[in-house]
Design a protein around this motif. Structure first.
Motif, PDB file in Angstrom:
ATOM      1  N   VAL A 128       3.799 -11.078   5.324  1.00  0.00           N
ATOM      2  CA  VAL A 128       2.511 -10.471   5.671  1.00  0.00           C
ATOM      3  C   VAL A 128       1.612 -10.473   4.431  1.00  0.00           C
ATOM      4  O   VAL A 128       2.009 -10.926   3.360  1.00  0.00           O
ATOM      5  N   SER A 129       0.400  -9.954   4.577  1.00  0.00           N
ATOM      6  CA  SER A 129      -0.512  -9.828   3.436  1.00  0.00           C
ATOM      7  C   SER A 129      -0.349  -8.464   2.775  1.00  0.00           C
ATOM      8  O   SER A 129       0.105  -7.504   3.413  1.00  0.00           O
ATOM      9  N   ALA A 130      -0.751  -8.355   1.502  1.00  0.00           N
ATOM     10  CA  ALA A 130      -0.673  -7.087   0.789  1.00  0.00           C
ATOM     11  C   ALA A 130      -1.758  -7.016  -0.270  1.00  0.00           C
ATOM     12  O   ALA A 130      -2.164  -8.051  -0.824  1.00  0.00           O
TER      13      ALA A 130
ATOM     14  N   PRO B 284      -1.806 -13.228  -0.184  1.00  0.00           N
ATOM     15  CA  PRO B 284      -2.006 -13.551   1.226  1.00  0.00           C
ATOM     16  C   PRO B 284      -0.731 -13.549   2.041  1.00  0.00           C
ATOM     17  O   PRO B 284      -0.763 -13.367   3.257  1.00  0.00           O
ATOM     18  N   LEU B 285       0.419 -13.737   1.367  1.00  0.00           N
ATOM     19  CA  LEU B 285       1.667 -13.854   2.102  1.00  0.00           C
ATOM     20  C   LEU B 285       2.837 -13.458   1.213  1.00  0.00           C
ATOM     21  O   LEU B 285       3.059 -14.063   0.157  1.00  0.00           O
TER      22      LEU B 285
ATOM     23  N   ASP C 141      -1.496  -7.650   8.619  1.00  0.00           N
ATOM     24  CA  ASP C 141      -0.991  -8.853   9.280  1.00  0.00           C
ATOM     25  C   ASP C 141      -1.342 -10.115   8.501  1.00  0.00           C
ATOM     26  O   ASP C 141      -2.326 -10.167   7.761  1.00  0.00           O
ATOM     27  N   ALA C 142      -0.537 -11.136   8.691  1.00  0.00           N
ATOM     28  CA  ALA C 142      -0.713 -12.399   7.970  1.00  0.00           C
ATOM     29  C   ALA C 142      -2.000 -13.099   8.383  1.00  0.00           C
ATOM     30  O   ALA C 142      -2.464 -12.955   9.519  1.00  0.00           O
ATOM     31  N   PRO C 143      -2.581 -13.880   7.473  1.00  0.00           N
ATOM     32  CA  PRO C 143      -3.760 -14.673   7.846  1.00  0.00           C
ATOM     33  C   PRO C 143      -3.414 -15.699   8.930  1.00  0.00           C
ATOM     34  O   PRO C 143      -2.274 -16.153   9.038  1.00  0.00           O
TER      35      PRO C 143
ATOM     36  N   ALA D 246       2.067  -6.667  14.603  1.00  0.00           N
ATOM     37  CA  ALA D 246       1.672  -7.852  15.363  1.00  0.00           C
ATOM     38  C   ALA D 246       2.319  -9.112  14.782  1.00  0.00           C
ATOM     39  O   ALA D 246       2.780  -9.992  15.523  1.00  0.00           O
ATOM     40  N   THR D 247       2.366  -9.214  13.461  1.00  0.00           N
ATOM     41  CA  THR D 247       3.018 -10.357  12.830  1.00  0.00           C
ATOM     42  C   THR D 247       4.528 -10.306  13.045  1.00  0.00           C
ATOM     43  O   THR D 247       5.153 -11.327  13.345  1.00  0.00           O
TER      44      THR D 247
END
Length: 398
Positions: free
Chosen positions: A121-123, A246-247, A268-270, A346-347
């Motif tokens: 995921v993003s952080a 981003p991930l 959530d991830a891009p 969601a991811t």
């Protein structure tokens, strides 16, 4: 006085990996008299060490799902369905965060329990970035890096995690190619539709590698030496130029107020297109060695520590990251962890599994090294894609 059975367990050495298991085993010993002595190994060893080797020395082994095929082929693990009741197995399957529970189901049997669920995921450092400015699409990641500076974006891109990023990009570009998904098309073993028995579809892999090659020059140079813990420790450090990734694999530890210097917020991830997208499933399963003298007691601990009550209670309180979807959706739990679960669910729900075929772990190591080496040496994407396809044919028994 009740005699004590002592088991040996192997896990990984981050607080998320060891603290919840120790808390669970302390309570399990109080209730049953069965004690567990835990050994913890570094993340790199957790990701690369043969489960077959560990199962020869430990009664309980924390593992990543791609190791299941090799371990089962070698007869190293005890199937949990010989101890857990069908209703217990079904209840865990129904309450799984994403495919976490099914990732340890292989060849019709259950070989591990999901003690921890995770995906990429993003952080970002909370307060350092306006949440409204967090890129929701991959194209916006480039704009963010140009606006905030290369040093602001840090990617976990050592060999293992650059490989995970490319796989997650494969899903993102494939999701766009086929349009809206009904169930995010998965094969019977949880692999995405672009990853068949002959390996990853070359066109999908080509676009994913191309995107990774264009992404890396926009990230801090130290990305190529970084793993998720390195990245998240820096995001949690006040004043560090790195403020966004981003991930990365989600780590609830960094979303707990007071656990680290600064809070890290996860999202959530891009995506590439309009639809939500899944990423690479990680997390941790707990398996029982086929060589364990007290296998039933070891399986009883897996039953205990994967229960909803424990995962949402003492494991959570000790810093654990739940494998249960009911914990991920619990509002009270989310309020304690800066809505870590809610903001990445969601991811997680759409995340995909890697193959568990015998030979896959050796392929992953070889592919990750080839990809990373190709990036460092300026090898073109077509050559990288061709090498990854060749390595699949060498290593994997599809």
């Amino acid at each position: 006085m009740r005699s004590t059975t002592r088991l040996r367990g192997m896990t990984w050495d981050h607080p998320r990996g060891i603290d919840a298991l120790r808390a669970g085993s302390d309570e399990f010993e109080r209730l049953t008299g069965v004690a567990i002595d835990w050994t913890a190994r570094p993340l790199r060893e957790f990701e690369d060490t043969s489960v077959v080797e560990l199962a020869a020395r430990y009664d309980l082994v924390a593992l990543d799902h791609p190791f299941i095929g090799d371990a089962v082929a070698a007869g190293a693990l005890m199937p949990l369905d010989t101890v857990l009741l069908p209703a217990e197995l079904a209840e865990r399957a129904d309450d799984s965060a994403g495919p976490s529970n099914s990732s340890y189901h292989w060849k019709g049997r259950q070989w591990g329990g999901a003690v921890d669920a995770a995906c990429m995921v993003s952080a970002h450092r909370a307060g350092a970035v306006d949440p409204a400015g967090i890129p929701g699409r991959w194209d916006a990641v480039a704009a963010f890096a140009r606006r905030c500076g290369r040093e602001s974006v840090l990617l976990a891109a050592n060999p293992t995690h650059l490989w995970g990023t490319v796989l997650s990009l494969c899903e993102a570009v494939s999701n766009t190619a086929v349009g809206p998904r009904d169930g995010w098309r998965r094969s019977g073993d949880g692999r995405p539709d672009w990853w068949g028995d002959g390996g990853i579809e070359p066109a999908v892999l080509d676009e994913a590698v191309d995107r990774a090659l264009r992404l890396l020059p926009l990230c801090a140079p130290e990305s190529l030496r970084s793993d998720p813990i390195t990245v998240l420790e820096r995001l949690a450090r006040s004043g560090d130029p790195a403020m966004y990734t981003p991930l990365v694999f989600g780590y609830i530890t960094y979303a707990r107020p007071g656990a680290r210097g600064e809070l890290v917020a996860f999202s959530d991830a891009p995506r590439v297109g309009d639809d939500p997208v899944g990423t690479l499933t990680g997390g941790v399963g707990l398996a029982v060695s086929a060589h364990a003298d007290s296998g039933r007691e070891a399986a009883a601990f897996v039953r205990f520590v994967t229960s909803a009550k424990v995962q949402g209670g003492l494991s959570h309180d000790a810093g654990g990251q739940a494998g249960r979807r009911s914990v991920w959706t619990d509002e009270d739990v989310n309020a304690q962890v800066t809505h870590f679960y809610r903001d990445t669910l969601a991811t997680m729900d759409r995340s995909f599994l890697r193959p568990r075929s015998p030979g896959y772990p050796s392929y992953q190591r070889a592919a990750a090294d080839a990809l990373h080496r190709g990036v460092l040496n300026g090898v073109g994407r077509r050559e990288i894609v061709a090498e990854l396809g060749k390595l699949w044919r060498v290593h994997v028994q599809a």
